[in-house]
Scaffold this motif. Structure first.
Motif, PDB file in Angstrom:
ATOM      1  N   ALA A  30       0.718  -1.097  -0.015  1.00  0.00           N
ATOM      2  CA  ALA A  30      -0.069   0.010   0.087  1.00  0.00           C
ATOM      3  C   ALA A  30       0.743   1.239   0.129  1.00  0.00           C
ATOM      4  O   ALA A  30       0.717   2.150  -0.716  1.00  0.00           O
ATOM      5  CB  ALA A  30      -0.954  -0.033   1.354  1.00  0.00           C
ATOM      6  N   ALA A  31       1.979   1.106   0.585  1.00  0.00           N
ATOM      7  CA  ALA A  31       2.751   2.197   0.839  1.00  0.00           C
ATOM      8  C   ALA A  31       3.453   2.653  -0.490  1.00  0.00           C
ATOM      9  O   ALA A  31       3.514   3.711  -1.135  1.00  0.00           O
ATOM     10  CB  ALA A  31       4.024   2.095   1.825  1.00  0.00           C
ATOM     11  N   MET A  32       3.918   1.656  -1.289  1.00  0.00           N
ATOM     12  CA  MET A  32       4.491   1.643  -2.651  1.00  0.00           C
ATOM     13  C   MET A  32       3.431   2.126  -3.660  1.00  0.00           C
ATOM     14  O   MET A  32       3.553   3.067  -4.571  1.00  0.00           O
ATOM     15  CB  MET A  32       5.018   0.389  -2.932  1.00  0.00           C
ATOM     16  N   ALA A  33       2.368   1.621  -3.546  1.00  0.00           N
ATOM     17  CA  ALA A  33       1.070   1.996  -4.454  1.00  0.00           C
ATOM     18  C   ALA A  33       0.889   3.589  -4.124  1.00  0.00           C
ATOM     19  O   ALA A  33       0.441   4.116  -5.237  1.00  0.00           O
ATOM     20  CB  ALA A  33      -0.178   1.298  -4.042  1.00  0.00           C
ATOM     21  N   CYS A  36       5.372   5.800  -2.484  1.00  0.00           N
ATOM     22  CA  CYS A  36       6.486   5.891  -1.458  1.00  0.00           C
ATOM     23  C   CYS A  36       7.415   4.967  -1.919  1.00  0.00           C
ATOM     24  O   CYS A  36       7.178   3.790  -2.225  1.00  0.00           O
ATOM     25  CB  CYS A  36       6.179   5.612  -0.064  1.00  0.00           C
ATOM     26  N   GLY A  37       8.804   5.383  -1.555  1.00  0.00           N
ATOM     27  CA  GLY A  37       9.964   4.445  -1.789  1.00  0.00           C
ATOM     28  C   GLY A  37      10.163   3.529  -0.502  1.00  0.00           C
ATOM     29  O   GLY A  37       9.734   3.930   0.672  1.00  0.00           O
ATOM     30  N   VAL A  38      10.354   2.465  -0.944  1.00  0.00           N
ATOM     31  CA  VAL A  38      10.746   1.051   0.301  1.00  0.00           C
ATOM     32  C   VAL A  38      12.038   0.686   0.198  1.00  0.00           C
ATOM     33  O   VAL A  38      12.413   0.127  -1.002  1.00  0.00           O
ATOM     34  CB  VAL A  38       9.649   0.203   0.291  1.00  0.00           C
ATOM     35  N   THR A  39      12.790   0.788   1.244  1.00  0.00           N
ATOM     36  CA  THR A  39      14.383   0.112   1.140  1.00  0.00           C
ATOM     37  C   THR A  39      14.593  -0.631   2.277  1.00  0.00           C
ATOM     38  O   THR A  39      13.953  -0.540   3.584  1.00  0.00           O
ATOM     39  CB  THR A  39      15.250   1.034   1.139  1.00  0.00           C
ATOM     40  N   ASN A  59      11.444  -0.992  -4.150  1.00  0.00           N
ATOM     41  CA  ASN A  59      11.536  -0.107  -5.182  1.00  0.00           C
ATOM     42  C   ASN A  59      12.617   1.076  -4.990  1.00  0.00           C
ATOM     43  O   ASN A  59      12.582   1.894  -5.700  1.00  0.00           O
ATOM     44  CB  ASN A  59      10.254   0.469  -5.625  1.00  0.00           C
ATOM     45  N   ALA A  60      13.437   0.894  -4.122  1.00  0.00           N
ATOM     46  CA  ALA A  60      14.515   1.768  -3.791  1.00  0.00           C
ATOM     47  C   ALA A  60      15.981   0.643  -3.603  1.00  0.00           C
ATOM     48  O   ALA A  60      15.994  -0.261  -3.217  1.00  0.00           O
ATOM     49  CB  ALA A  60      14.301   2.570  -2.791  1.00  0.00           C
ATOM     50  N   PRO A  61      16.997   1.441  -3.824  1.00  0.00           N
ATOM     51  CA  PRO A  61      18.097   0.679  -3.727  1.00  0.00           C
ATOM     52  C   PRO A  61      18.245   0.202  -1.965  1.00  0.00           C
ATOM     53  O   PRO A  61      17.840   1.033  -1.263  1.00  0.00           O
ATOM     54  CB  PRO A  61      19.365   1.544  -3.911  1.00  0.00           C
ATOM     55  N   MET A  62      18.987  -0.619  -1.754  1.00  0.00           N
ATOM     56  CA  MET A  62      19.139  -1.335  -0.460  1.00  0.00           C
ATOM     57  C   MET A  62      20.492  -1.042   0.297  1.00  0.00           C
ATOM     58  O   MET A  62      21.350  -1.112  -0.460  1.00  0.00           O
ATOM     59  CB  MET A  62      18.792  -2.880  -0.403  1.00  0.00           C
ATOM     60  N   LEU A  63      20.357  -1.070   1.695  1.00  0.00           N
ATOM     61  CA  LEU A  63      21.623  -0.941   2.241  1.00  0.00           C
ATOM     62  C   LEU A  63      21.702  -2.402   3.169  1.00  0.00           C
ATOM     63  O   LEU A  63      21.126  -2.925   3.625  1.00  0.00           O
ATOM     64  CB  LEU A  63      21.363  -0.031   3.728  1.00  0.00           C
ATOM     65  N   LEU A  64      23.059  -3.031   2.416  1.00  0.00           N
ATOM     66  CA  LEU A  64      23.498  -4.237   3.058  1.00  0.00           C
ATOM     67  C   LEU A  64      24.724  -3.999   3.941  1.00  0.00           C
ATOM     68  O   LEU A  64      25.270  -3.225   3.999  1.00  0.00           O
ATOM     69  CB  LEU A  64      23.762  -5.027   1.886  1.00  0.00           C
ATOM     70  N   LEU A 272       1.894   9.565   3.478  1.00  0.00           N
ATOM     71  CA  LEU A 272       2.973   8.957   2.747  1.00  0.00           C
ATOM     72  C   LEU A 272       2.735   9.393   1.291  1.00  0.00           C
ATOM     73  O   LEU A 272       1.243   9.314   0.632  1.00  0.00           O
ATOM     74  CB  LEU A 272       2.676   7.411   2.636  1.00  0.00           C
ATOM     75  N   GLY A 273       3.777   9.841   0.547  1.00  0.00           N
ATOM     76  CA  GLY A 273       3.613  10.592  -0.699  1.00  0.00           C
ATOM     77  C   GLY A 273       4.500  10.019  -1.659  1.00  0.00           C
ATOM     78  O   GLY A 273       5.366   9.195  -1.239  1.00  0.00           O
ATOM     79  N   PRO A 274       4.796  10.403  -2.908  1.00  0.00           N
ATOM     80  CA  PRO A 274       5.396   9.906  -4.032  1.00  0.00           C
ATOM     81  C   PRO A 274       7.047  10.193  -3.779  1.00  0.00           C
ATOM     82  O   PRO A 274       7.234  11.232  -3.430  1.00  0.00           O
ATOM     83  CB  PRO A 274       4.786  10.171  -5.125  1.00  0.00           C
ATOM     84  N   LEU A 275       7.776   9.331  -4.278  1.00  0.00           N
ATOM     85  CA  LEU A 275       9.226   9.384  -4.163  1.00  0.00           C
ATOM     86  C   LEU A 275       9.486  10.214  -5.489  1.00  0.00           C
ATOM     87  O   LEU A 275       9.204   9.630  -6.501  1.00  0.00           O
ATOM     88  CB  LEU A 275       9.884   8.087  -4.024  1.00  0.00           C
ATOM     89  N   ARG A 276      10.326  11.534  -5.236  1.00  0.00           N
ATOM     90  CA  ARG A 276      10.597  11.921  -6.626  1.00  0.00           C
ATOM     91  C   ARG A 276      12.264  11.878  -6.836  1.00  0.00           C
ATOM     92  O   ARG A 276      12.773  12.524  -6.113  1.00  0.00           O
ATOM     93  CB  ARG A 276      10.085  13.426  -6.606  1.00  0.00           C
TER      94      ARG A 276
END
Length: 278
Positions: A30-33, A36-39, A59-64, A272-276
Motif C-alpha cells: 500500500a505504501a508503494m502504491a 512511497c519508496g521502500v528500502t 522499489n529503492a536501492p538497499m543497504l546491506l 505517505l507521498g510519492p518518491l521524486r
C-alpha cells in the motif's frame, strides 16, 4: 510527508520466525502504491536480502552489511561500497579467537566460519543461507585468503561477554573498524565511518529525499544511527535500550506487526507521498 521507508529486517520487519507476514506485506504494498519508496537496511548479505527484496517488490536501492554496501538489486548496480581493511580484519579475528569467541567472515559472497556449531545452524536457519566451514581457525584462513572483507560477525556466548569483547575491540582498534551490536550477543564489525545512518543519508541524497521525509524502523544498537537520522525514526518496542532511548518514536513489537501498524497509521492520515527522484 514521508517519501521513503527504511526498515531493518530481523526483529523489526520480520516476525519471530523470520517471516514476512501477510499484514506487513500488504502495508508495504500500500505504501508503494501511494508512490512511497521502500528500502531494506540490514546487516545481512546479498544472498540473504534478495529473497525479501523480491517478495516485497522493494522499489529503492538497499543497504546491506549495515550500510557498507548500497545496492540497487533491480539493476545490479553498486552505488556505494566500503570494506574492512585486511590488516584490521585479521587483527580482529586473531583477538576474537584468542578470547575463545566465535566469528563469521563475509568476504563479499557467502560467509565462512571455522566449524559448524549450533549457533551457526541457528543463524543459517534465520537467514536461510548456509555457512561454509573452513575447518581451521579463521585467522589462519584469512592469512591464506588475503583481501579486504565486507564485514565480520561475532556471535558471542551471551550479552555480558559481548559487552566486554566490544569494549576490548574498540580499545584495540580505535581506527579502521566500528563495532556495533545487532543483538545483545551479536557484534557487527564494519568499516570505520560506515553505519546505517551514514548509508541512509547517502541514499537520501541520491534520491533527493530530505531526512524529515524518511520513516525508519529498527531494533538494535546498529540501527541507532539510522533511527536518529530519519525524521520519523521508530525503535521497535522489543528493541534494545539504546535504540528505544535514541529514537523519536516507539513502534509496537515485531511479533505484533509493529511496522505494519505504523505504516497503516501514516496511510490513514495521508502522510505517505510519492518518491521524486532527482
Amino acid at each position: 510527508m514521508i517519501r521513503l521507508i527504511a526498515t531493518d529486517l530481523d526483529d523489526t520487519l520480520l516476525n519471530a520466525r523470520s517471516e514476512l507476514t501477510p499484514r506487513t506485506q500488504a502495508a508495504l504494498n500500500a505504501a508503494m502504491a501511494a508512490g512511497c519508496g521502500v528500502t531494506l537496511s540490514s546487516g545481512r548479505m546479498v544472498e540473504a536480502m534478495l529473497p525479501f527484496a523480491e517478495q516485497i517488490g522493494v522499489n529503492a536501492p538497499m543497504l546491506l552489511y549495515n550500510g557498507a554496501l548500497l545496492w540497487n538489486h533491480a539493476t545490479d548496480e553498486v552505488l556505494y561500497a566500503n570494506r574492512v581493511p585486511y590488516d584490521i580484519a585479521l587483527g580482529v579475528t586473531r583477538l576474537v579467537e584468542a578470547e575463545g569467541s566465535y566469528l563469521q567472515v563475509y568476504p563479499g559472497r557467502g560467509y565462512f566460519c571455522s566449524e559448524i556449531l549450533p549457533r551457526t545452524e541457528k543463524y543459517a536457519r534465520q537467514i536461510n543461507v548456509p555457512a561454509t566451514p573452513t575447518h581451521m581457525p579463521m585467522a589462519k584462513w584469512l592469512e591464506e585468503h588475503p583481501g579486504d572483507v565486507q564485514k565480520l560477525l561475532i556471535i558471542d556466548d551471551g550479552p555480558e561477554h559481548a559487552d566486554y569483547l566490544q569494549a576490548k575491540l574498540r580499545e584495540a582498534f580505535p581506527h579502521g573498524a566500528s563495532f556495533l551490536k545487532s543483538k545483545p550477543h551479536y557484534i557487527e564489525v564494519m568499516p570505520e565511518g560506515v553505519d546505517k545512518g551514514a548509508s541512509l543519508k547517502r541514499l537520501a541524497e541520491i534520491l533527493g529525499v530530505k531526512a524529515e521525509e524518511i520513516l525508519a524502523f529498527g531494533d538494535g544498537q546498529n540501527d541507532v544511527p539510522m533511527l536518529t537520522f530519519a525524521g520519523a525514526g521508530h525503535a521497535m518496542q522489543n528493541g534494545c535500550a539504546e535504540a528505544r532511548a535514541a529514537a523519536p518514536f516507539i513502534a509496537p513489537p515485531n511479533t505484533e506487526d509493529g511496522v505494519a501498524q505504523v505504516i497503516e497509521k501514516y496511510l490513514a492520515e495521508g502522510k505517505l507521498g510519492p518518491l521524486r527522484i532527482n
